[in-house]
Design a protein around this motif. Structure first.
Motif, PDB file in Angstrom:
ATOM      1  N   VAL A 116      45.086  32.010  41.866  1.00  0.00           N
ATOM      2  CA  VAL A 116      45.756  32.400  42.918  1.00  0.00           C
ATOM      3  C   VAL A 116      44.575  33.819  43.198  1.00  0.00           C
ATOM      4  O   VAL A 116      44.099  33.873  43.661  1.00  0.00           O
ATOM      5  CB  VAL A 116      46.599  33.227  42.935  1.00  0.00           C
ATOM      6  CG1 VAL A 116      47.513  34.456  43.416  1.00  0.00           C
ATOM      7  CG2 VAL A 116      48.476  32.244  42.699  1.00  0.00           C
ATOM      8  N   VAL A 117      43.654  33.975  41.619  1.00  0.00           N
ATOM      9  CA  VAL A 117      42.572  34.679  41.880  1.00  0.00           C
ATOM     10  C   VAL A 117      41.735  34.842  42.206  1.00  0.00           C
ATOM     11  O   VAL A 117      40.977  35.196  42.835  1.00  0.00           O
ATOM     12  CB  VAL A 117      42.536  35.876  40.199  1.00  0.00           C
ATOM     13  CG1 VAL A 117      41.627  36.253  40.206  1.00  0.00           C
ATOM     14  CG2 VAL A 117      44.044  36.663  39.927  1.00  0.00           C
ATOM     15  N   CYS A 118      41.528  33.605  42.424  1.00  0.00           N
ATOM     16  CA  CYS A 118      40.017  32.499  42.284  1.00  0.00           C
ATOM     17  C   CYS A 118      40.267  32.370  43.695  1.00  0.00           C
ATOM     18  O   CYS A 118      39.399  32.067  44.359  1.00  0.00           O
ATOM     19  CB  CYS A 118      39.894  31.327  41.539  1.00  0.00           C
ATOM     20  SG  CYS A 118      39.580  31.665  39.729  1.00  0.00           S
ATOM     21  N   TRP A 119      41.196  31.653  44.075  1.00  0.00           N
ATOM     22  CA  TRP A 119      41.486  31.591  45.687  1.00  0.00           C
ATOM     23  C   TRP A 119      41.400  32.875  46.609  1.00  0.00           C
ATOM     24  O   TRP A 119      40.456  33.471  47.282  1.00  0.00           O
ATOM     25  CB  TRP A 119      43.297  30.702  46.041  1.00  0.00           C
ATOM     26  CG  TRP A 119      43.246  30.509  47.138  1.00  0.00           C
ATOM     27  CD1 TRP A 119      44.069  31.854  47.643  1.00  0.00           C
ATOM     28  CD2 TRP A 119      43.036  30.085  48.180  1.00  0.00           C
ATOM     29  NE1 TRP A 119      43.929  31.349  49.159  1.00  0.00           N
ATOM     30  CE2 TRP A 119      43.480  30.309  49.329  1.00  0.00           C
ATOM     31  CE3 TRP A 119      42.068  29.146  48.515  1.00  0.00           C
ATOM     32  CZ2 TRP A 119      43.537  29.690  50.454  1.00  0.00           C
ATOM     33  CZ3 TRP A 119      41.844  28.304  49.549  1.00  0.00           C
ATOM     34  CH2 TRP A 119      42.434  28.760  51.017  1.00  0.00           C
ATOM     35  N   SER A 120      42.282  33.892  45.973  1.00  0.00           N
ATOM     36  CA  SER A 120      41.813  35.066  46.573  1.00  0.00           C
ATOM     37  C   SER A 120      40.321  36.279  47.116  1.00  0.00           C
ATOM     38  O   SER A 120      39.972  36.171  47.910  1.00  0.00           O
ATOM     39  CB  SER A 120      42.809  36.745  46.439  1.00  0.00           C
ATOM     40  OG  SER A 120      44.205  36.340  46.415  1.00  0.00           O
ATOM     41  N   ALA A 121      39.999  35.527  45.755  1.00  0.00           N
ATOM     42  CA  ALA A 121      38.391  36.378  45.691  1.00  0.00           C
ATOM     43  C   ALA A 121      37.286  35.650  46.299  1.00  0.00           C
ATOM     44  O   ALA A 121      36.690  35.721  47.201  1.00  0.00           O
ATOM     45  CB  ALA A 121      37.735  36.321  44.044  1.00  0.00           C
ATOM     46  N   GLY A 122      37.420  33.927  46.713  1.00  0.00           N
ATOM     47  CA  GLY A 122      37.098  33.184  47.152  1.00  0.00           C
ATOM     48  C   GLY A 122      36.768  33.206  48.785  1.00  0.00           C
ATOM     49  O   GLY A 122      36.134  33.637  49.156  1.00  0.00           O
ATOM     50  N   VAL A 123      39.156  33.188  49.169  1.00  0.00           N
ATOM     51  CA  VAL A 123      38.368  33.689  50.547  1.00  0.00           C
ATOM     52  C   VAL A 123      37.677  35.179  51.251  1.00  0.00           C
ATOM     53  O   VAL A 123      37.462  35.055  51.946  1.00  0.00           O
ATOM     54  CB  VAL A 123      40.114  33.689  51.028  1.00  0.00           C
ATOM     55  CG1 VAL A 123      40.224  34.427  52.012  1.00  0.00           C
ATOM     56  CG2 VAL A 123      40.349  32.301  50.315  1.00  0.00           C
ATOM     57  N   LEU A 124      37.902  36.203  50.156  1.00  0.00           N
ATOM     58  CA  LEU A 124      37.682  37.531  50.293  1.00  0.00           C
ATOM     59  C   LEU A 124      36.126  37.135  50.364  1.00  0.00           C
ATOM     60  O   LEU A 124      35.602  37.948  51.074  1.00  0.00           O
ATOM     61  CB  LEU A 124      37.617  38.494  49.432  1.00  0.00           C
ATOM     62  CG  LEU A 124      37.308  39.488  49.453  1.00  0.00           C
ATOM     63  CD1 LEU A 124      38.247  40.302  50.456  1.00  0.00           C
ATOM     64  CD2 LEU A 124      37.646  40.525  47.967  1.00  0.00           C
ATOM     65  N   ALA A 125      34.965  36.911  49.967  1.00  0.00           N
ATOM     66  CA  ALA A 125      33.873  36.632  49.832  1.00  0.00           C
ATOM     67  C   ALA A 125      33.504  35.409  50.870  1.00  0.00           C
ATOM     68  O   ALA A 125      32.624  35.995  51.523  1.00  0.00           O
ATOM     69  CB  ALA A 125      33.175  35.463  48.905  1.00  0.00           C
ATOM     70  N   LEU A 126      33.952  34.600  51.321  1.00  0.00           N
ATOM     71  CA  LEU A 126      33.656  33.772  52.475  1.00  0.00           C
ATOM     72  C   LEU A 126      33.838  33.937  53.894  1.00  0.00           C
ATOM     73  O   LEU A 126      32.888  34.497  54.654  1.00  0.00           O
ATOM     74  CB  LEU A 126      34.795  32.300  52.507  1.00  0.00           C
ATOM     75  CG  LEU A 126      34.184  31.620  51.465  1.00  0.00           C
ATOM     76  CD1 LEU A 126      35.173  30.264  51.377  1.00  0.00           C
ATOM     77  CD2 LEU A 126      32.820  31.343  52.086  1.00  0.00           C
ATOM     78  N   LEU A 127      34.641  35.574  53.670  1.00  0.00           N
ATOM     79  CA  LEU A 127      35.676  35.987  54.869  1.00  0.00           C
ATOM     80  C   LEU A 127      34.579  36.524  55.105  1.00  0.00           C
ATOM     81  O   LEU A 127      33.252  37.420  56.235  1.00  0.00           O
ATOM     82  CB  LEU A 127      36.723  37.103  55.013  1.00  0.00           C
ATOM     83  CG  LEU A 127      37.451  35.950  55.072  1.00  0.00           C
ATOM     84  CD1 LEU A 127      38.888  37.330  55.208  1.00  0.00           C
ATOM     85  CD2 LEU A 127      37.600  35.785  56.574  1.00  0.00           C
ATOM     86  N   VAL A 128      33.474  37.382  54.415  1.00  0.00           N
ATOM     87  CA  VAL A 128      32.294  38.370  54.423  1.00  0.00           C
ATOM     88  C   VAL A 128      31.219  37.754  54.378  1.00  0.00           C
ATOM     89  O   VAL A 128      30.504  38.382  55.275  1.00  0.00           O
ATOM     90  CB  VAL A 128      32.703  39.937  52.943  1.00  0.00           C
ATOM     91  CG1 VAL A 128      31.141  40.357  52.880  1.00  0.00           C
ATOM     92  CG2 VAL A 128      33.805  40.529  53.177  1.00  0.00           C
ATOM     93  N   ALA A 132      49.915  31.059  33.487  1.00  0.00           N
ATOM     94  CA  ALA A 132      48.042  31.864  33.342  1.00  0.00           C
ATOM     95  C   ALA A 132      47.301  30.246  33.956  1.00  0.00           C
ATOM     96  O   ALA A 132      46.221  31.037  35.235  1.00  0.00           O
ATOM     97  CB  ALA A 132      47.066  31.872  31.734  1.00  0.00           C
ATOM     98  N   THR A 133      47.442  29.669  34.404  1.00  0.00           N
ATOM     99  CA  THR A 133      46.681  29.077  34.864  1.00  0.00           C
ATOM    100  C   THR A 133      46.965  28.798  36.802  1.00  0.00           C
ATOM    101  O   THR A 133      46.595  29.672  37.468  1.00  0.00           O
ATOM    102  CB  THR A 133      46.846  27.158  34.870  1.00  0.00           C
ATOM    103  OG1 THR A 133      46.586  27.338  33.275  1.00  0.00           O
ATOM    104  CG2 THR A 133      46.202  26.894  35.879  1.00  0.00           C
ATOM    105  N   ALA A 134      47.791  29.385  36.955  1.00  0.00           N
ATOM    106  CA  ALA A 134      49.197  30.515  38.403  1.00  0.00           C
ATOM    107  C   ALA A 134      48.101  30.662  38.501  1.00  0.00           C
ATOM    108  O   ALA A 134      47.015  31.414  39.493  1.00  0.00           O
ATOM    109  CB  ALA A 134      50.501  30.053  38.599  1.00  0.00           C
ATOM    110  N   THR A 138      46.719  41.764  52.132  1.00  0.00           N
ATOM    111  CA  THR A 138      47.445  40.822  52.539  1.00  0.00           C
ATOM    112  C   THR A 138      47.797  40.319  50.752  1.00  0.00           C
ATOM    113  O   THR A 138      49.027  40.129  50.409  1.00  0.00           O
ATOM    114  CB  THR A 138      47.684  39.768  53.002  1.00  0.00           C
ATOM    115  OG1 THR A 138      47.086  40.525  54.061  1.00  0.00           O
ATOM    116  CG2 THR A 138      48.507  38.996  52.881  1.00  0.00           C
ATOM    117  N   ALA A 139      46.114  39.517  49.963  1.00  0.00           N
ATOM    118  CA  ALA A 139      46.608  39.061  48.937  1.00  0.00           C
ATOM    119  C   ALA A 139      47.246  40.167  47.540  1.00  0.00           C
ATOM    120  O   ALA A 139      48.146  39.576  46.918  1.00  0.00           O
ATOM    121  CB  ALA A 139      45.269  38.919  48.127  1.00  0.00           C
ATOM    122  N   THR A 140      46.686  41.489  48.086  1.00  0.00           N
ATOM    123  CA  THR A 140      47.405  41.996  46.453  1.00  0.00           C
ATOM    124  C   THR A 140      48.911  42.800  47.060  1.00  0.00           C
ATOM    125  O   THR A 140      49.668  42.871  46.268  1.00  0.00           O
ATOM    126  CB  THR A 140      46.598  44.243  47.015  1.00  0.00           C
ATOM    127  OG1 THR A 140      44.862  43.912  47.022  1.00  0.00           O
ATOM    128  CG2 THR A 140      47.269  45.138  46.242  1.00  0.00           C
TER     129      THR A 140
END
Length: 166
Positions: free
Chosen positions: A16-28, A10-12, A73-75
């Motif tokens: 992964v979800v937090c990393w993916s969402a953070g990268v997405l938000a920063l890219l935009v 669950a922690t992993a 990619t993340a999906t």
């Protein structure tokens, strides 16, 4: 699966979800935050021989295109990881982290290079070089991807072995 294993899983997944969402938000957000100091169209491609900009996109597209690449990619990584875990003995551990680590850093670094090159220029044809930033980005992305791969292999070595009959 023990409670400890379920907690680690669950922690992993949260990581992964937090990393993916953070990268997405920063890219935009990166181009949008600097929009007041950017031209209407951003240089997004440079001639390999001369280093001069030879392709551009409107600000909205330069913001959303890398985010779309990242989302796909993340999906794919998350869906593939789930399928691989269900059909293998865990021997592929680390590839998902390496892919997401390398891809996230590479896209964020590329986006930062594009924004920096276009910053305070009236026209995209005047954009600066991205060569140095791209080299640094690729080195950093390779380091992050390699570290994630090693961490995954180390976690696999430390994980309790599954009983094939149990």
């Amino acid at each position: 699966m023990t409670d400890d294993q379920a907690g680690r899983k669950a922690t992993a997944v949260r990581g992964v979800v937090c990393w993916s969402a953070g990268v997405l938000a920063l890219l935009v957000a990166l181009p949008l935050v600097a929009a007041g100091r950017l031209p209407d169209r951003l240089a997004t491609h440079w001639d390999a021989g001369t280093g001069e900009p030879d392709g551009s996109m409107p600000l909205w597209a330069a913001s959303l295109f890398p985010a779309l690449i990242w989302a796909v990619t993340a999906t794919i990584v998350l869906l593939t990881r789930r399928r691989v875990r269900a059909t293998s003995n865990g021997g592929t551990r680390g590839w998902a982290g390496a892919t997401l680590g390398f891809g996230g850093v590479a896209l964020l670094g590329g986006q930062a290079c594009v924004v920096r090159a276009n910053l305070d220029h009236a026209d995209w044809h005047e954009a600066g070089s991205v060569t140095g930033g791209v080299v640094v980005t690729l080195v950093a992305a390779a380091a992050v991807g390699g570290a994630a791969l090693l961490a995954g292999h180390r976690a696999q070595a430390l994980a309790p072995k599954r009983d094939p009959e149990g």
